[in-house]
Design a protein around this motif. Structure first.
Motif, PDB file in Angstrom:
ATOM      1  N   ALA A 164      42.513  63.683  37.936  1.00  0.00           N
ATOM      2  CA  ALA A 164      42.372  62.306  38.397  1.00  0.00           C
ATOM      3  C   ALA A 164      43.339  62.050  39.552  1.00  0.00           C
ATOM      4  O   ALA A 164      44.505  62.369  39.469  1.00  0.00           O
ATOM      5  N   LEU A 165      42.809  61.500  40.623  1.00  0.00           N
ATOM      6  CA  LEU A 165      43.638  61.160  41.780  1.00  0.00           C
ATOM      7  C   LEU A 165      43.564  59.670  41.997  1.00  0.00           C
ATOM      8  O   LEU A 165      42.490  59.088  41.957  1.00  0.00           O
ATOM      9  N   CYS A 166      44.683  59.042  42.234  1.00  0.00           N
ATOM     10  CA  CYS A 166      44.622  57.621  42.534  1.00  0.00           C
ATOM     11  C   CYS A 166      45.664  57.285  43.576  1.00  0.00           C
ATOM     12  O   CYS A 166      46.558  58.075  43.854  1.00  0.00           O
ATOM     13  N   PHE A 167      45.493  56.120  44.197  1.00  0.00           N
ATOM     14  CA  PHE A 167      46.511  55.668  45.133  1.00  0.00           C
ATOM     15  C   PHE A 167      47.022  54.321  44.672  1.00  0.00           C
ATOM     16  O   PHE A 167      46.335  53.577  43.988  1.00  0.00           O
ATOM     17  N   ALA A 168      48.249  54.035  44.997  1.00  0.00           N
ATOM     18  CA  ALA A 168      48.835  52.735  44.669  1.00  0.00           C
ATOM     19  C   ALA A 168      49.725  52.320  45.819  1.00  0.00           C
ATOM     20  O   ALA A 168      50.346  53.153  46.469  1.00  0.00           O
ATOM     21  N   ASP A 169      49.763  51.035  46.085  1.00  0.00           N
ATOM     22  CA  ASP A 169      50.633  50.540  47.137  1.00  0.00           C
ATOM     23  C   ASP A 169      51.109  49.156  46.753  1.00  0.00           C
ATOM     24  O   ASP A 169      50.541  48.496  45.900  1.00  0.00           O
ATOM     25  N   GLY A 242      43.484  52.356  43.589  1.00  0.00           N
ATOM     26  CA  GLY A 242      42.130  52.845  43.806  1.00  0.00           C
ATOM     27  C   GLY A 242      42.047  54.304  43.416  1.00  0.00           C
ATOM     28  O   GLY A 242      43.039  54.904  43.000  1.00  0.00           O
ATOM     29  N   TYR A 243      40.861  54.865  43.544  1.00  0.00           N
ATOM     30  CA  TYR A 243      40.659  56.277  43.221  1.00  0.00           C
ATOM     31  C   TYR A 243      40.304  57.055  44.476  1.00  0.00           C
ATOM     32  O   TYR A 243      39.770  56.504  45.433  1.00  0.00           O
ATOM     33  N   LEU A 244      40.621  58.341  44.446  1.00  0.00           N
ATOM     34  CA  LEU A 244      40.288  59.229  45.547  1.00  0.00           C
ATOM     35  C   LEU A 244      39.350  60.312  45.022  1.00  0.00           C
ATOM     36  O   LEU A 244      39.496  60.768  43.886  1.00  0.00           O
ATOM     37  N   GLY A 245      38.402  60.706  45.844  1.00  0.00           N
ATOM     38  CA  GLY A 245      37.457  61.756  45.422  1.00  0.00           C
ATOM     39  C   GLY A 245      37.310  62.805  46.505  1.00  0.00           C
ATOM     40  O   GLY A 245      37.550  62.546  47.684  1.00  0.00           O
ATOM     41  N   LEU A 255      42.500  71.293  47.967  1.00  0.00           N
ATOM     42  CA  LEU A 255      41.960  70.016  47.508  1.00  0.00           C
ATOM     43  C   LEU A 255      41.701  69.165  48.750  1.00  0.00           C
ATOM     44  O   LEU A 255      42.628  68.837  49.479  1.00  0.00           O
ATOM     45  N   THR A 256      40.427  68.857  49.025  1.00  0.00           N
ATOM     46  CA  THR A 256      40.080  68.054  50.193  1.00  0.00           C
ATOM     47  C   THR A 256      39.655  66.664  49.740  1.00  0.00           C
ATOM     48  O   THR A 256      38.692  66.523  48.984  1.00  0.00           O
ATOM     49  N   VAL A 257      40.397  65.646  50.158  1.00  0.00           N
ATOM     50  CA  VAL A 257      40.103  64.262  49.770  1.00  0.00           C
ATOM     51  C   VAL A 257      39.172  63.662  50.818  1.00  0.00           C
ATOM     52  O   VAL A 257      39.547  63.528  51.984  1.00  0.00           O
ATOM     53  N   PRO A 262      38.490  51.844  46.574  1.00  0.00           N
ATOM     54  CA  PRO A 262      39.464  50.796  46.256  1.00  0.00           C
ATOM     55  C   PRO A 262      39.010  50.009  45.022  1.00  0.00           C
ATOM     56  O   PRO A 262      37.828  49.729  44.866  1.00  0.00           O
ATOM     57  N   CYS A 263      39.962  49.681  44.159  1.00  0.00           N
ATOM     58  CA  CYS A 263      39.646  48.855  42.985  1.00  0.00           C
ATOM     59  C   CYS A 263      39.775  47.389  43.380  1.00  0.00           C
ATOM     60  O   CYS A 263      40.868  46.926  43.704  1.00  0.00           O
ATOM     61  N   ARG A 264      38.668  46.685  43.344  1.00  0.00           N
ATOM     62  CA  ARG A 264      38.696  45.247  43.636  1.00  0.00           C
ATOM     63  C   ARG A 264      38.937  44.519  42.320  1.00  0.00           C
ATOM     64  O   ARG A 264      38.008  44.013  41.688  1.00  0.00           O
ATOM     65  N   THR A 265      40.190  44.558  41.893  1.00  0.00           N
ATOM     66  CA  THR A 265      40.547  43.959  40.608  1.00  0.00           C
ATOM     67  C   THR A 265      41.980  43.463  40.657  1.00  0.00           C
ATOM     68  O   THR A 265      42.800  43.965  41.430  1.00  0.00           O
TER      69      THR A 265
END
Length: 406
Positions: A164-169, A242-245, A255-257, A262-265
């Motif tokens: 699982a890959l995700c981003f946070a800011d 959000g998540y990255l795929g 690993l190529t992203v 983006p999570c709209r929540t």
């Protein structure tokens, strides 16, 4: 009949161990005499009088060449099934299977030639791999580099997570109570998991070079992905996720992203917003004034699983209560030729989602003496925008929507 009388039946290649070669004088125990070269990486080991191998980098002990080779090669290539130990491990620059062949010629000159191809010490039969051509200067002995003894918490086996890959800011500082700036702590000061520890504790990322290791996989990320997650993080004063795929290539360990989702929540309600902002680490935000220039600083990291048992390591007890180690990850950037429809659609949906929200950034206000927040956003996205000018008008439409929304 085997020469040597009391040694009994003919030994096959499978039965010849390092201990046999040491006993009969073909090898001598010493520090740094064993080496492995694999896919550009070098490993150095000590040969013990009892036939064990101590990997100098971590102090881990292995009972056979195959165990050591498999462990080391999996660090570089986790898909590796077995290590071809006797064909991969060198003693004073020469492959161990050559010493084994010399033992056979010396002690069992009449051994059936078929035995020559058998694996050793319980190794699986394995076809030699072309990528395992070691890069070395033939005839040169491996010279060990002095390695400082490591603290137990620095010893580790690299493993892959669950994928699982995700981003946070975190958004820019709003009006908030004065609070003490939180100082990141070093990983080695954490100890084991402790319920009393503040879950918001910041931990410094560690580079692989700092712990004499190498990154066990490569990462590439497309400019469209960076554009979208940077855009998302500029919209709000609250944290975004959000998540990255993308794709994982087992052969190249790359690993190529390729996509961002983006999570709209909302991560918290209005009442909790003040408390959340209190805990936000501001240097991660896109509007942090400590960053030089307008471009966001994006810092990929990977939480490496904590050290665990391997071989007969003196600190080899299972340690499930240790924290993972946050590692700085080197990334290659791929410049996309054009903006794809999915990126533009996501940007539009994000503007719609945050429209009229209390934590939406006011883009017409000044971010610095001569730049508005919208100027700052455009400046940060500039390096991530494709050179193709045909999408410029669409981006301008999105920027106009932002102005209206705020």
């Amino acid at each position: 009949k085997a020469s040597g009388g009391t040694r009994g039946a003919v030994l096959t290649r499978r039965g010849i161990t390092l201990r046999v070669l040491l006993r009969d004088g073909l090898l001598e125990p010493a520090r740094g005499v064993l080496s492995i070269y694999y896919l550009g990486k070098k490993f150095v080991g000590d040969l013990g009088a009892d036939g064990t191998i101590t990997w100098q980098e971590t102090g881990q002990v292995f009972n056979s060449p195959s165990a050591w080779a498999t462990h080391c090669k999996r660090l570089v290539n986790p898909a590796k099934k077995s290590g071809c130990g006797w064909a991969s491990v060198r003693y004073k620059g020469q492959k161990l299977d050559q010493y084994k062949a010399a033992w056979l010629r010396q002690h069992q000159p009449n051994a059936p030639p078929a035995e020559e191809s058998l694996a050793s010490e319980g190794e699986e039969e394995e076809m030699p791999e072309e990528e395992e051509e070691e890069v070395t200067r033939e005839g040169r002995a491996a010279v060990p580099e002095p390695v400082a003894p490591k603290k137990p918490e620095e010893r580790s086996k690299k493993q892959h997570g669950d994928g699982a890959l995700c981003f946070a800011d975190h958004g820019p500082p709003g009006k908030r109570l004065e609070s003490k700036p939180r100082v990141p702590v070093r990983y080695c000061t954490l100890g084991t998991r402790d319920s009393a520890r503040n879950p918001q504790t910041l931990v410094e990322v560690t580079s692989f070079a700092a712990i004499n290791k190498f990154q066990p996989f490569n990462v590439a990320i497309s400019s469209n992905v960076l554009l979208l997650l940077d855009f998302h993080s500029h919209l709000t004063r609250s944290e975004v996720v959000g998540y990255l795929g993308g794709r994982w290539d087992t052969n190249t360990q790359l690993l190529t992203v390729l996509r961002a989702f983006p999570c709209r929540t909302r991560l918290g309600d209005a009442e909790a917003a003040g408390a959340v902002e209190e805990e936000v680490n501001q240097p991660w935000g896109p509007y942090y004034h400590g960053n030089p220039g307008v471009e966001s600083k994006i810092a990929p990291f990977w939480v490496m699983p904590p050290p665990e048992a391997s071989g007969r390591h003196p600190h080899g007890e299972q340690r499930p209560n240790d924290y993972g180690i946050p590692m700085d990850v080197e990334v290659a950037y791929i410049q996309d030729g054009f903006l794809t429809n999915d990126v533009l659609q996501e940007m539009t949906l994000l503007v719609e989602f945050y429209k009229g929200a209390p934590d939406l950034v006011k883009f017409q206000e000044l971010w610095s003496q001569d730049q508005t927040y919208l100027d700052k956003l455009k400046g940060s996205l500039a390096s991530r925008t494709p050179k193709d000018q045909s999408f410029t008008h669409i981006l301008e439409q999105i920027y106009s929507l932002l102005k209206l929304s705020s």
